[in-house]
Every structure is written in C-alpha cells, then in structure tokens.
Design a protein around this motif. Structure first.
Motif, mmCIF file in Angstrom:
data_model
loop_
_atom_site.group_PDB
_atom_site.id
_atom_site.type_symbol
_atom_site.label_atom_id
_atom_site.label_comp_id
_atom_site.label_asym_id
_atom_site.label_seq_id
_atom_site.Cartn_x
_atom_site.Cartn_y
_atom_site.Cartn_z
ATOM 1 N N GLU A 175 4.495 26.611 4.098
ATOM 2 C CA GLU A 175 3.404 25.768 4.562
ATOM 3 C C GLU A 175 3.145 24.632 3.578
ATOM 4 O O GLU A 175 3.192 24.828 2.352
ATOM 5 N N GLY A 176 2.853 23.456 4.090
ATOM 6 C CA GLY A 176 2.540 22.309 3.239
ATOM 7 C C GLY A 176 1.059 22.255 2.912
ATOM 8 O O GLY A 176 0.299 23.167 3.239
ATOM 9 N N THR A 177 0.647 21.168 2.255
ATOM 10 C CA THR A 177 -0.761 20.981 1.922
ATOM 11 C C THR A 177 -1.585 20.911 3.204
ATOM 12 O O THR A 177 -1.207 20.243 4.162
ATOM 13 N N SER A 178 -2.702 21.606 3.218
ATOM 14 C CA SER A 178 -3.529 21.706 4.410
ATOM 15 C C SER A 178 -4.750 20.796 4.329
ATOM 16 O O SER A 178 -5.536 20.897 3.380
ATOM 17 N N ASN A 179 -4.926 19.926 5.321
ATOM 18 C CA ASN A 179 -6.132 19.108 5.375
ATOM 19 C C ASN A 179 -7.377 19.972 5.544
ATOM 20 O O ASN A 179 -8.444 19.650 5.011
ATOM 21 N N CYS A 218 -12.666 28.460 -2.207
ATOM 22 C CA CYS A 218 -11.515 28.766 -1.358
ATOM 23 C C CYS A 218 -10.648 29.853 -1.986
ATOM 24 O O CYS A 218 -10.420 29.858 -3.189
ATOM 25 N N VAL A 219 -10.155 30.740 -1.145
ATOM 26 C CA VAL A 219 -9.256 31.809 -1.586
ATOM 27 C C VAL A 219 -7.941 31.674 -0.825
ATOM 28 O O VAL A 219 -7.938 31.604 0.412
ATOM 29 N N VAL A 220 -6.836 31.614 -1.564
ATOM 30 C CA VAL A 220 -5.517 31.431 -0.955
ATOM 31 C C VAL A 220 -4.501 32.333 -1.658
ATOM 32 O O VAL A 220 -4.758 32.848 -2.746
ATOM 33 N N PHE A 221 -3.363 32.496 -1.010
ATOM 34 C CA PHE A 221 -2.240 33.183 -1.641
ATOM 35 C C PHE A 221 -1.413 32.168 -2.439
ATOM 36 O O PHE A 221 -1.438 30.966 -2.161
ATOM 37 N N ALA A 222 -0.675 32.666 -3.405
ATOM 38 C CA ALA A 222 0.043 31.802 -4.355
ATOM 39 C C ALA A 222 1.346 31.264 -3.772
ATOM 40 O O ALA A 222 2.435 31.516 -4.289
ATOM 41 N N THR A 223 1.232 30.509 -2.686
ATOM 42 C CA THR A 223 2.367 29.735 -2.197
ATOM 43 C C THR A 223 2.265 28.351 -2.830
ATOM 44 O O THR A 223 1.170 27.941 -3.230
ATOM 45 N N PRO A 224 3.362 27.628 -2.975
ATOM 46 C CA PRO A 224 3.333 26.383 -3.761
ATOM 47 C C PRO A 224 2.247 25.389 -3.358
ATOM 48 O O PRO A 224 1.476 24.929 -4.198
ATOM 49 N N ALA A 225 2.160 25.050 -2.079
ATOM 50 C CA ALA A 225 1.189 24.029 -1.656
ATOM 51 C C ALA A 225 -0.242 24.510 -1.847
ATOM 52 O O ALA A 225 -1.122 23.750 -2.261
ATOM 53 N N MET A 226 -0.498 25.783 -1.559
ATOM 54 C CA MET A 226 -1.862 26.315 -1.700
ATOM 55 C C MET A 226 -2.272 26.361 -3.178
ATOM 56 O O MET A 226 -3.392 26.000 -3.544
ATOM 57 N N PRO A 252 -1.758 36.711 -5.875
ATOM 58 C CA PRO A 252 -0.322 36.893 -5.636
ATOM 59 C C PRO A 252 -0.010 37.038 -4.149
ATOM 60 O O PRO A 252 -0.752 37.692 -3.408
ATOM 61 N N ASP A 253 1.087 36.416 -3.730
ATOM 62 C CA ASP A 253 1.431 36.426 -2.310
ATOM 63 C C ASP A 253 1.600 37.855 -1.796
ATOM 64 O O ASP A 253 2.266 38.683 -2.420
ATOM 65 N N ASP A 254 0.982 38.119 -0.669
ATOM 66 C CA ASP A 254 1.046 39.415 0.027
ATOM 67 C C ASP A 254 0.308 40.545 -0.686
ATOM 68 O O ASP A 254 0.435 41.697 -0.285
ATOM 69 N N ASP A 255 -0.445 40.247 -1.733
ATOM 70 C CA ASP A 255 -1.260 41.270 -2.401
ATOM 71 C C ASP A 255 -2.621 41.304 -1.702
ATOM 72 O O ASP A 255 -3.573 40.651 -2.110
ATOM 73 N N ILE A 256 -2.690 42.084 -0.625
ATOM 74 C CA ILE A 256 -3.887 42.114 0.220
ATOM 75 C C ILE A 256 -5.085 42.669 -0.547
ATOM 76 O O ILE A 256 -6.217 42.223 -0.359
ATOM 77 N N GLU A 257 -4.849 43.625 -1.429
ATOM 78 C CA GLU A 257 -5.956 44.219 -2.185
ATOM 79 C C GLU A 257 -6.609 43.180 -3.107
ATOM 80 O O GLU A 257 -7.846 43.066 -3.160
#
Length: 208
Positions: free
Chosen positions: A109-113, A125-133, A147-152
């Motif tokens: 996913e790219g940068t989100s407006n 804001c809370v996001v997963f550690a993907t590059p754009a986020m 961390p990506d996919d760390d739901i806890e």
C-alpha cells in the motif's frame, strides 16, 4: 536527483478537533479491499473489548469484501461493537467523533490521504509497520507503528490511546503539526520550487 514527494492535502480546510474525554471510538476510512487489512482491526477488537468493553470500531467505506467483513463481525459476535457504515458523505465530520484513527493496511500500500487527513484532524493514528505507513506516522509521537501482523501489539496500542485521552490529544496535536510540515500543499509547493530552482542553477553551471 529527482526528489521523493509526499502526497499533499489542503490542511487549511481541515479544522483540528478539540480535546475531549474518551469517546472510546476507533475510526477507519478505507476501501473495503483485502490489501487494507481491515480484518486485522476486527480481530483486534476481541482483545480490546476484554479490557475496554465500551470500545467501538466505526468503519466508513465500500468495496468488494464488505460481505465477508460483516460475516467476520457476526462470527466474532461483534455486531454491537463494530459497525460498517458504508460510504460517507462527510468523512471528516464522521471521524471528528472518534478518539483514534487506524489504517491497518498491508505491504504494497502507498501513502494514504485518509491517514494524512486524520492526522490533520488531530487524531492519533495506529498503523502496522509497512513502508508507507511507517513513513507517515511518527512512532511514539503522532501515534504508534506496530510490527506487521502483530495483532496483540496492535490491540494494545489502540487500547492505550482509548484509555488515555491526554496522550491521544498530545499525539493528535503532534500529528496535526506533522501533516502541516510534511504533507501540506504549501510544503509540496516549496519542495517543487526548490527542485526547479536547483535544476535552473545546474543548467547555468553546465553552460559555463
């Protein structure tokens, strides 16, 4: 060198929200598509509700997986806690009632407006550690990058902000400032002006 330019929004048209006590509302504005990772937010709600039974997740947007997301909500018995509102006529007004914004997008996913607009509203804001986020949200300053996919860890981060309105407001104010300094149209204009100016200077040097 060609500069890397961020997405830009008109921050002047977005009035930041005022401080308030906990509303216990988490907001998402996104197309309902697999790459948006919204199922991860729904799964996190089962963990959040064990500690914060007043928590609610409000999701605005339409897309091809709406039916499967509703089925996940039903299977998880979250019908009274997670709401699919469909398309919003005024997303900024809808998000203004929230305490936290999240965009659980997956890699690619790219940068989100929508994310930048939420920051401009003054929402943490809370996001997963993907590059754009991770490039958009300043971890521990304007929100949390987990961390990506760390739901806890994701659920913990959301819960921490729901339980601490002062911290949420502090992060939100910092997010507004970051939106203005990194993602505003004015900032993009300055970047482009500087780039074109440097191109002109280099062309003059080459002529000499």
């Amino acid at each position: 060198a060609i500069p890397i330019l961020n997405n830009a929004i008109d921050t002047d048209r977005i009035q930041p929200i005022a401080y308030s006590n906990s509303t216990f509302k988490i907001g998402i504005a996104a197309r309902l598509a697999p790459e948006k990772g919204i199922d991860r937010s729904i799964m996190a709600m089962t963990m959040i509700l064990k500690k914060i039974p007043m928590a609610r997740l409000h999701i605005w947007g339409e897309g091809p997986i709406r039916e499967s997301l509703q089925e996940l909500i039903n299977r998880s018995q979250l019908q009274n806690h997670v709401f699919l509102h469909g398309f919003s006529e005024n997303i900024l007004a809808d998000l203004s009632s929230c305490q936290v914004f999240t965009l659980p997008s997956k890699f690619g996913e790219g940068t989100s407006n929508a994310l930048v607009e939420a920051m401009a509203l003054g929402l943490p804001c809370v996001v997963f550690a993907t590059p754009a986020m991770a490039d958009t949200v300043a971890d521990g300053k304007t929100g949390y990058v987990v961390p990506d996919d760390d739901i806890e860890s994701y659920a913990d981060a959301l819960g921490r902000l729901l339980q601490n309105p002062e911290l949420a407001h502090q992060f939100g104010q910092a997010g507004r400032q970051r939106a203005e300094t990194h993602f505003s149209i004015d900032q993009l204009s300055h970047q482009l002006e500087n780039w074109f100016s440097s191109l002109g200077e280099n062309a003059q040097k080459e002529k000499k």
